[in-house]
Write an enzyme that holds these catalytic residues in place. Structure first.
Site, PDB file in Angstrom:
ATOM      1  N   THR A  29       0.811  -1.224   0.000  1.00  0.00           N
ATOM      2  CA  THR A  29       0.000   0.000   0.000  1.00  0.00           C
ATOM      3  C   THR A  29       0.838   1.266   0.000  1.00  0.00           C
ATOM      4  OG1 THR A  29      -0.139   0.048   2.424  1.00  0.00           O
ATOM      5  CG2 THR A  29      -1.859  -1.171   1.222  1.00  0.00           C
ATOM      6  N   CYS A  37      -2.182   0.139  15.079  1.00  0.00           N
ATOM      7  CA  CYS A  37      -3.150   0.480  14.033  1.00  0.00           C
ATOM      8  C   CYS A  37      -4.309  -0.529  14.022  1.00  0.00           C
ATOM      9  CB  CYS A  37      -2.481   0.506  12.666  1.00  0.00           C
ATOM     10  SG  CYS A  37      -3.587   1.045  11.331  1.00  0.00           S
ATOM     11  N   ARG A  40      -6.607  -4.188   9.415  1.00  0.00           N
ATOM     12  CA  ARG A  40      -6.283  -5.616   9.350  1.00  0.00           C
ATOM     13  C   ARG A  40      -4.780  -5.796   9.157  1.00  0.00           C
ATOM     14  NH1 ARG A  40      -8.824  -9.880   4.924  1.00  0.00           N
ATOM     15  NH2 ARG A  40      -7.657 -11.722   5.612  1.00  0.00           N
ATOM     16  N   ARG A  62       3.972   6.737   3.057  1.00  0.00           N
ATOM     17  CA  ARG A  62       3.180   7.871   3.518  1.00  0.00           C
ATOM     18  C   ARG A  62       2.391   7.456   4.764  1.00  0.00           C
ATOM     19  NH1 ARG A  62       0.489   5.702  -0.874  1.00  0.00           N
ATOM     20  NH2 ARG A  62      -1.746   5.276  -0.591  1.00  0.00           N
ATOM     21  N   CYS A  64      -0.362   6.603   7.597  1.00  0.00           N
ATOM     22  CA  CYS A  64      -1.703   6.024   7.614  1.00  0.00           C
ATOM     23  C   CYS A  64      -2.716   7.065   8.105  1.00  0.00           C
ATOM     24  CB  CYS A  64      -1.720   4.805   8.540  1.00  0.00           C
ATOM     25  SG  CYS A  64      -3.344   4.079   8.804  1.00  0.00           S
ATOM     26  N   CYS A  67      -4.495   5.329  11.849  1.00  0.00           N
ATOM     27  CA  CYS A  67      -3.796   5.381  13.146  1.00  0.00           C
ATOM     28  C   CYS A  67      -2.985   6.651  13.325  1.00  0.00           C
ATOM     29  CB  CYS A  67      -2.891   4.157  13.323  1.00  0.00           C
ATOM     30  SG  CYS A  67      -1.509   4.068  12.157  1.00  0.00           S
ATOM     31  N   TRP A 401      21.889  21.312  44.946  1.00  0.00           N
ATOM     32  CA  TRP A 401      20.490  20.903  45.027  1.00  0.00           C
ATOM     33  C   TRP A 401      19.620  21.791  44.154  1.00  0.00           C
ATOM     34  CZ3 TRP A 401      15.866  23.193  46.196  1.00  0.00           C
ATOM     35  CH2 TRP A 401      14.770  22.351  46.349  1.00  0.00           C
ATOM     36  N   TYR A 405      17.573  20.467  40.950  1.00  0.00           N
ATOM     37  CA  TYR A 405      16.111  20.576  40.970  1.00  0.00           C
ATOM     38  C   TYR A 405      15.619  21.322  39.732  1.00  0.00           C
ATOM     39  CZ  TYR A 405      11.403  21.561  42.780  1.00  0.00           C
ATOM     40  OH  TYR A 405      10.045  21.645  42.954  1.00  0.00           O
ATOM     41  N   ASP A 421      18.455  15.667  49.027  1.00  0.00           N
ATOM     42  CA  ASP A 421      17.102  16.093  49.360  1.00  0.00           C
ATOM     43  C   ASP A 421      16.622  15.389  50.630  1.00  0.00           C
ATOM     44  OD1 ASP A 421      14.455  17.401  48.220  1.00  0.00           O
ATOM     45  OD2 ASP A 421      13.930  15.383  48.913  1.00  0.00           O
TER      46      ASP A 421
END
Length: 453
Positions: A29, A37, A40, A62, A64, A67, A401, A405, A421
């Site tokens: 295809t 997806c 089938r 290309r 789908c 999906c 620290w 963070y 910490d």
């Protein structure tokens, strides 16, 4: 190289944990799909596997239309293991190549064009410009499917300066003209609604509670299924609200922005703030190997991002040697005093310029900490702050620290160990032995697991 046998099992089972980790090209295809997806399944001898959507597109497939590979979570494999590559990808996603040349990007990175092309070929199999163009077209495809924006506005929002160039590039990358994918447009709206997918599981309740405990009322909002805030990106201003849809493994994000030119990097940053691209199954499998068997991991734990490294740095300074509630009160005063008011009665987070120009006497804290805030803001105004907040320790008052963070929450760095910490120390006291280095490169997630104890 992808293992065909493992990929085959994953695509036949439509296992959502593999969504975004590879893509399936169908030779009969000419279409490539996500492994989840609903179509089938094709025969094995008609299938090719690709590590990324861009590599499938470059091979002539290309996307789908069922999906929609453009909505798949990004694969960690895209980032590679090279710091320069990670930074280049981030800058390109923010529009570096749609606004300037490849040479200008390399100058920002401090490397040559040849070396950057080599990095992209080694890790992605495409050139930097091909990567950038594919990302632009996939983002445009998402807007065509999910918004009522005019095609000209979508071209601008995707980083194209010419509608003709947009049409040509889109047809080459996607295989259709933009108007062929246009859903029946609804009435024009200032708000955009986009669907941002993730790989389950996602520990939304933990993240929501973490953010709620630190919420600044005039800046952020949340409830059982939503989180939102006011945002700014350069000169652009706006706000977003993300609604968690666990049954669909995604967030539905409603976004208002006064400059569509900033739309693509803003959406990328929302993904980072919510940590939508993490593969927590992989991360937690590694953490479990180095943690005691009795240690209960929170499944799907995500990094609680902040909108920018600068905001994270400011919050880190305000949180030095005080409780979470005290840090929240300090930040609330700062936002209400210096934040730009919004039409809805809230505030944007204060800019560096406004913090640097203020004496900050309304903050009840030692003068040295006010000076530290102003010094951080001044460095941001003068563009002296490194991209990696861990380098900010050269600034007076910014210790390890605070810098770590800011890196964990402001850039969502995956490998930050906050061993100093207090919450981490308390959790460690209940464990016999623990070697944090064994958790690399996921020590940020180990830190969060210990915070959750």
């Amino acid at each position: 190289m992808l293992d065909p046998d493992r990929c085959r099992v994953a695509r036949l089972s439509r296992d959502a944990r593999f969504d975004g980790r590879f893509f399936v090209g169908v030779t009969t295809t000419g279409i490539y799909c996500r492994p989840i997806c609903p179509a089938r399944p094709p025969r094995d001898d008609n299938v090719r596997y690709f590590p990324s959507a861009v590599s499938a597109a470059q091979a002539g497939f290309r996307p789908c239309l069922r999906c929609r590979p453009d909505s798949a979570p990004d694969s960690p494999a895209w980032h590679g293991n090279h710091t320069t590559l990670r930074r280049a990808l981030r800058l390109i996603d923010e529009g570096a190549l749609s606004q300037a040349s490849l040479g200008a990007l390399c100058e920002r990175l401090g490397i040559g064009e040849r070396y950057l092309r080599l990095l992209f070929q080694q890790h992605l199999g495409v050139s930097p410009k091909a990567y950038a163009l594919h990302r632009q077209c996939l983002f445009a495809k998402q807007l065509l499917h999910q918004s009522a924006l005019p095609v000209a506005d979508i071209a601008y929002a995707s980083g194209f300066t010419s509608l003709r160039r947009f049409n040509d590039a889109f047809r080459r990358q996607v295989g259709h003209a933009p108007r062929e994918l246009r859903r029946t447009p609804g009435p024009p709206s200032q708000d955009l609604t986009l669907t941002l997918a993730y790989r389950p599981p996602y520990a939304w309740e933990w993240l929501r509670d973490f953010l709620a405990e630190r919420r600044i009322d005039t800046l952020e909002w949340e409830d059982e299924r939503h989180y939102g805030r006011y945002i700014q990106w350069g000169a652009a201003r706006g706000h977003f609200t993300a609604k968690h849809l666990p049954e669909r493994s995604c967030f539905r994000v409603t976004l208002t922005l006064d400059d569509l030119g900033a739309l693509s990097p803003v959406v990328r940053n929302i993904r980072r703030v919510l940590d939508l691209d993490a593969d927590t199954t992989l991360i937690e499998a590694q953490l479990q190997k180095m943690l005691p068997e009795a240690f209960p991991l929170v499944e799907g734990l995500r990094l609680p991002g902040l909108w920018s490294p600068f905001e994270a740095g400011v919050r880190a300074v305000l949180g030095q040697q005080v409780s979470v509630s005290a840090a929240q009160r300090h930040t609330t005063r700062l936002v209400e005093a210096l934040g730009e008011p919004t039409a809805e009665g809230g505030h944007h987070f204060p800019t560096a310029a406004r913090i640097a120009a203020s004496d900050l006497t309304f903050l009840r804290m030692p003068q040295a900490r006010r000076d530290c805030l102003r010094g951080l803001a001044q460095a941001e105004c003068e563009q002296r702050l490194e991209d990696d907040p861990r380098c900010w320790t050269t600034l007076k008052g910014i210790g390890p620290w605070s810098a770590d963070y800011a890196a964990l929450r402001g850039t969502s760095h995956p490998d930050i160990w906050l061993g100093g910490d207090l919450g981490v120390k308390r959790a460690l006291a209940a464990l016999d032995t623990l070697e944090p280095d064994l958790a690399a490169p996921w020590r940020s997630y180990l830190t969060l697991q210990l915070w959750s104890r």
